[in-house]
Design a protein around this motif. Structure first.
Motif, PDB file in Angstrom:
ATOM      1  N   PHE A  95      -7.841   8.592  -4.001  1.00  0.00           N
ATOM      2  CA  PHE A  95      -7.865   7.205  -3.532  1.00  0.00           C
ATOM      3  C   PHE A  95      -7.357   6.276  -4.630  1.00  0.00           C
ATOM      4  CE2 PHE A  95     -10.667   9.387  -0.766  1.00  0.00           C
ATOM      5  CZ  PHE A  95     -10.874   8.629   0.385  1.00  0.00           C
ATOM      6  N   VAL A  96      -6.729   5.169  -4.211  1.00  0.00           N
ATOM      7  CA  VAL A  96      -6.292   4.150  -5.161  1.00  0.00           C
ATOM      8  C   VAL A  96      -6.576   2.775  -4.564  1.00  0.00           C
ATOM      9  CG1 VAL A  96      -3.902   4.112  -4.287  1.00  0.00           C
ATOM     10  CG2 VAL A  96      -4.397   3.301  -6.607  1.00  0.00           C
ATOM     11  N   HIS A  97      -7.053   1.852  -5.411  1.00  0.00           N
ATOM     12  CA  HIS A  97      -7.398   0.499  -4.986  1.00  0.00           C
ATOM     13  C   HIS A  97      -6.320  -0.475  -5.425  1.00  0.00           C
ATOM     14  CE1 HIS A  97      -9.845  -3.356  -5.829  1.00  0.00           C
ATOM     15  NE2 HIS A  97      -9.565  -3.334  -4.547  1.00  0.00           N
ATOM     16  N   VAL A  98      -5.885  -1.340  -4.510  1.00  0.00           N
ATOM     17  CA  VAL A  98      -4.971  -2.441  -4.825  1.00  0.00           C
ATOM     18  C   VAL A  98      -5.798  -3.723  -4.785  1.00  0.00           C
ATOM     19  CG1 VAL A  98      -2.937  -3.735  -4.084  1.00  0.00           C
ATOM     20  CG2 VAL A  98      -2.984  -1.233  -3.857  1.00  0.00           C
ATOM     21  N   LEU A 106       0.822  -1.206   0.000  1.00  0.00           N
ATOM     22  CA  LEU A 106       0.000   0.000   0.000  1.00  0.00           C
ATOM     23  C   LEU A 106       0.859   1.260   0.000  1.00  0.00           C
ATOM     24  CD1 LEU A 106      -3.100  -0.846   2.226  1.00  0.00           C
ATOM     25  CD2 LEU A 106      -2.732  -1.146  -0.233  1.00  0.00           C
ATOM     26  N   MET A 107       2.038   1.217   0.619  1.00  0.00           N
ATOM     27  CA  MET A 107       2.954   2.361   0.512  1.00  0.00           C
ATOM     28  C   MET A 107       3.401   2.547  -0.936  1.00  0.00           C
ATOM     29  SD  MET A 107       3.612   4.377   3.034  1.00  0.00           S
ATOM     30  CE  MET A 107       5.231   5.049   2.681  1.00  0.00           C
ATOM     31  N   ARG A 108       3.672   1.451  -1.609  1.00  0.00           N
ATOM     32  CA  ARG A 108       4.060   1.535  -3.026  1.00  0.00           C
ATOM     33  C   ARG A 108       2.933   2.141  -3.859  1.00  0.00           C
ATOM     34  NH1 ARG A 108       4.701  -3.538  -3.930  1.00  0.00           N
ATOM     35  NH2 ARG A 108       6.749  -3.522  -2.926  1.00  0.00           N
ATOM     36  N   ALA A 109       1.699   1.734  -3.559  1.00  0.00           N
ATOM     37  CA  ALA A 109       0.557   2.284  -4.285  1.00  0.00           C
ATOM     38  C   ALA A 109       0.415   3.782  -4.032  1.00  0.00           C
ATOM     39  CB  ALA A 109      -0.716   1.553  -3.893  1.00  0.00           C
ATOM     40  N   LEU A 110       0.610   4.212  -2.785  1.00  0.00           N
ATOM     41  CA  LEU A 110       0.523   5.643  -2.464  1.00  0.00           C
ATOM     42  C   LEU A 110       1.551   6.453  -3.234  1.00  0.00           C
ATOM     43  CD1 LEU A 110       0.006   5.745   1.431  1.00  0.00           C
ATOM     44  CD2 LEU A 110      -1.669   6.331  -0.328  1.00  0.00           C
ATOM     45  N   PHE A 113      -4.670   8.032  -0.274  1.00  0.00           N
ATOM     46  CA  PHE A 113      -5.301   6.942   0.474  1.00  0.00           C
ATOM     47  C   PHE A 113      -5.296   5.701  -0.409  1.00  0.00           C
ATOM     48  CE2 PHE A 113      -8.580   4.360   2.235  1.00  0.00           C
ATOM     49  CZ  PHE A 113      -8.948   4.819   3.489  1.00  0.00           C
ATOM     50  N   ALA A 114      -4.733   4.599   0.094  1.00  0.00           N
ATOM     51  CA  ALA A 114      -4.721   3.332  -0.644  1.00  0.00           C
ATOM     52  C   ALA A 114      -5.497   2.289   0.144  1.00  0.00           C
ATOM     53  CB  ALA A 114      -3.286   2.863  -0.878  1.00  0.00           C
ATOM     54  N   TYR A 115      -6.237   1.429  -0.555  1.00  0.00           N
ATOM     55  CA  TYR A 115      -7.000   0.386   0.120  1.00  0.00           C
ATOM     56  C   TYR A 115      -6.942  -0.895  -0.702  1.00  0.00           C
ATOM     57  CZ  TYR A 115     -10.761   1.579  -3.200  1.00  0.00           C
ATOM     58  OH  TYR A 115     -11.494   1.827  -4.345  1.00  0.00           O
ATOM     59  N   ALA A 116      -7.130  -2.032  -0.021  1.00  0.00           N
ATOM     60  CA  ALA A 116      -7.019  -3.332  -0.675  1.00  0.00           C
ATOM     61  C   ALA A 116      -8.151  -4.242  -0.230  1.00  0.00           C
ATOM     62  CB  ALA A 116      -5.659  -3.958  -0.361  1.00  0.00           C
ATOM     63  N   VAL A 135     -11.070  -1.356   6.187  1.00  0.00           N
ATOM     64  CA  VAL A 135     -10.319  -2.206   7.103  1.00  0.00           C
ATOM     65  C   VAL A 135      -8.867  -2.337   6.659  1.00  0.00           C
ATOM     66  CG1 VAL A 135     -10.131  -4.535   8.043  1.00  0.00           C
ATOM     67  CG2 VAL A 135     -12.369  -3.451   7.833  1.00  0.00           C
ATOM     68  N   CYS A 136      -8.653  -2.586   5.380  1.00  0.00           N
ATOM     69  CA  CYS A 136      -7.302  -2.757   4.846  1.00  0.00           C
ATOM     70  C   CYS A 136      -6.945  -1.499   4.060  1.00  0.00           C
ATOM     71  CB  CYS A 136      -7.246  -3.992   3.956  1.00  0.00           C
ATOM     72  SG  CYS A 136      -5.583  -4.386   3.374  1.00  0.00           S
ATOM     73  N   LYS A 137      -6.278  -0.562   4.725  1.00  0.00           N
ATOM     74  CA  LYS A 137      -6.049   0.745   4.126  1.00  0.00           C
ATOM     75  C   LYS A 137      -4.778   1.364   4.690  1.00  0.00           C
ATOM     76  CE  LYS A 137      -7.913   1.742   8.191  1.00  0.00           C
ATOM     77  NZ  LYS A 137      -8.305   0.671   9.147  1.00  0.00           N
ATOM     78  N   LEU A 138      -4.283   2.382   3.998  1.00  0.00           N
ATOM     79  CA  LEU A 138      -3.129   3.154   4.445  1.00  0.00           C
ATOM     80  C   LEU A 138      -3.255   4.535   3.832  1.00  0.00           C
ATOM     81  CD1 LEU A 138      -0.409   2.808   6.052  1.00  0.00           C
ATOM     82  CD2 LEU A 138       0.678   2.500   3.814  1.00  0.00           C
ATOM     83  N   TYR A 139      -2.994   5.564   4.631  1.00  0.00           N
ATOM     84  CA  TYR A 139      -3.137   6.927   4.119  1.00  0.00           C
ATOM     85  C   TYR A 139      -2.136   7.847   4.794  1.00  0.00           C
ATOM     86  CZ  TYR A 139      -6.103   7.465   8.318  1.00  0.00           C
ATOM     87  OH  TYR A 139      -6.590   7.474   9.610  1.00  0.00           O
ATOM     88  N   TRP A 140      -1.920   9.003   4.174  1.00  0.00           N
ATOM     89  CA  TRP A 140      -0.989   9.977   4.729  1.00  0.00           C
ATOM     90  C   TRP A 140      -1.602  10.636   5.957  1.00  0.00           C
ATOM     91  CZ3 TRP A 140       3.513   8.914   3.055  1.00  0.00           C
ATOM     92  CH2 TRP A 140       3.743   8.565   1.724  1.00  0.00           C
ATOM     93  N   ARG A 141      -0.816  10.714   7.023  1.00  0.00           N
ATOM     94  CA  ARG A 141      -1.337  11.230   8.296  1.00  0.00           C
ATOM     95  C   ARG A 141      -1.726  12.701   8.201  1.00  0.00           C
ATOM     96  NH1 ARG A 141       1.208  12.971  13.145  1.00  0.00           N
ATOM     97  NH2 ARG A 141       3.246  12.576  12.204  1.00  0.00           N
TER      98      ARG A 141
END
Length: 273
Positions: free
Chosen positions: A218-221, A133-137, A144-147, A181-187
């Protein structure tokens, strides 16, 4: 290398907490901070955390490394079980239960990573979740990336795959909701749009709707990168009670209505039918 903070709100999930923490600690990403918020648990969560901290410092494991022909034995190599570098574990404690929203806000307020996420204390991450998810960001320049996820039972058996749509505001917020639930985003999104609303049952949905309405990308993995636990119906688990689920569904429907109104206003402003 940007640090990633993972907030773990914990309320009476001592049974699952060590597995949850291991799934974060053993990520293949090199710099991860874990912020555990014990939200007034009464089931021994504090003692489980004490033991976990001791294990991080002292526990060792071994593997069969080579065959000693002269002695006719297989030699083992011993090593610390927990990788010592690139990890930080912080603990916060609420003396009384304040609810998920308050626990999340305490945790994110203490987080130091440039990117962040949270994970329920009974769920787990797959080992490459943070790195993918960091790579996707970074590659997509998203905020915001989610899978996708697997839904598992109490024993950890996979019940089904939970696949999410590729991102559009309509698909993720107007038709139903973005399950974060499965996500990562910049603080920094919290500095721009605030924190979780303790009055909401669907705190994550409402927070991410605010992100989206504020222009976040937003980006979806399309890979399964987390396991989400659904408890057996004959067990009394507060955070999955039928009553709470009913309120959560009603809350989510209200947020979908808000999203549709936002789209309607935006289209009217642009003169789009």
């Amino acid at each position: 290398m940007d640090r990633v903070s993972v907030v773990v709100p914990a309320y009476n999930q001592a049974r699952y907490l060590p597995m949850c923490l291991d799934s974060i600690w053993f990520q293949d990403y090199p710099d991860v901070e874990i912020v555990v918020v014990d939200d007034g648990s009464t089931d021994g969560t504090r003692q489980v955390l004490d033991r976990y901290v001791e294990d991080v410092e002292r526990e060792r494991a071994s593997y069969a490394s080579y065959y000693d022909a002269a002695q006719g034995v297989v030699k083992r190599t011993w090593h610390p079980r927990f990788p010592p570098r690139g990890r930080r574990l912080a603990r916060l404690e609420h003396q009384a239960n304040q609810g998920l929203g308050a626990a999340l806000n305490s945790g994110f307020g203490a987080a130091t990573g440039e990117a962040c996420t949270f994970l329920a204390a009974d769920d787990t991450l797959l080992p490459s979740m943070v790195s993918e998810l960091m790579r996707a960001l970074t590659q997509s320049e998203a905020d915001f990336a989610y899978a996708d996820m697997h839904i598992v039972d109490d024993a950890g058996r996979i019940l089904r795959r939970f696949s999410l749509p590729d991102y559009s505001f309509e698909a993720c917020f107007c038709r139903w909701y973005l399950c974060g639930v499965c996500k990562l985003y910049w603080r920094r999104l919290h500095a721009e749009h605030g924190y979780y609303d303790p009055k909401r049952v669907s705190q994550d949905h409402e927070m991410y709707l605010r992100f989206a309405m504020g222009g976040a990308r937003f980006v979806h993995v399309g890979k399964v990168l987390a396991n989400v636990r659904i408890h057996d119906r004959d067990r009394k688990v507060d955070n999955h009670s039928p009553e709470k689920e009913s309120r959560q569904i009603a809350d989510s429907i209200e947020l979908v209505r808000m999203a549709r109104e936002f789209v309607a206003r935006a289209r009217a402003t642009r003169g789009v039918p």
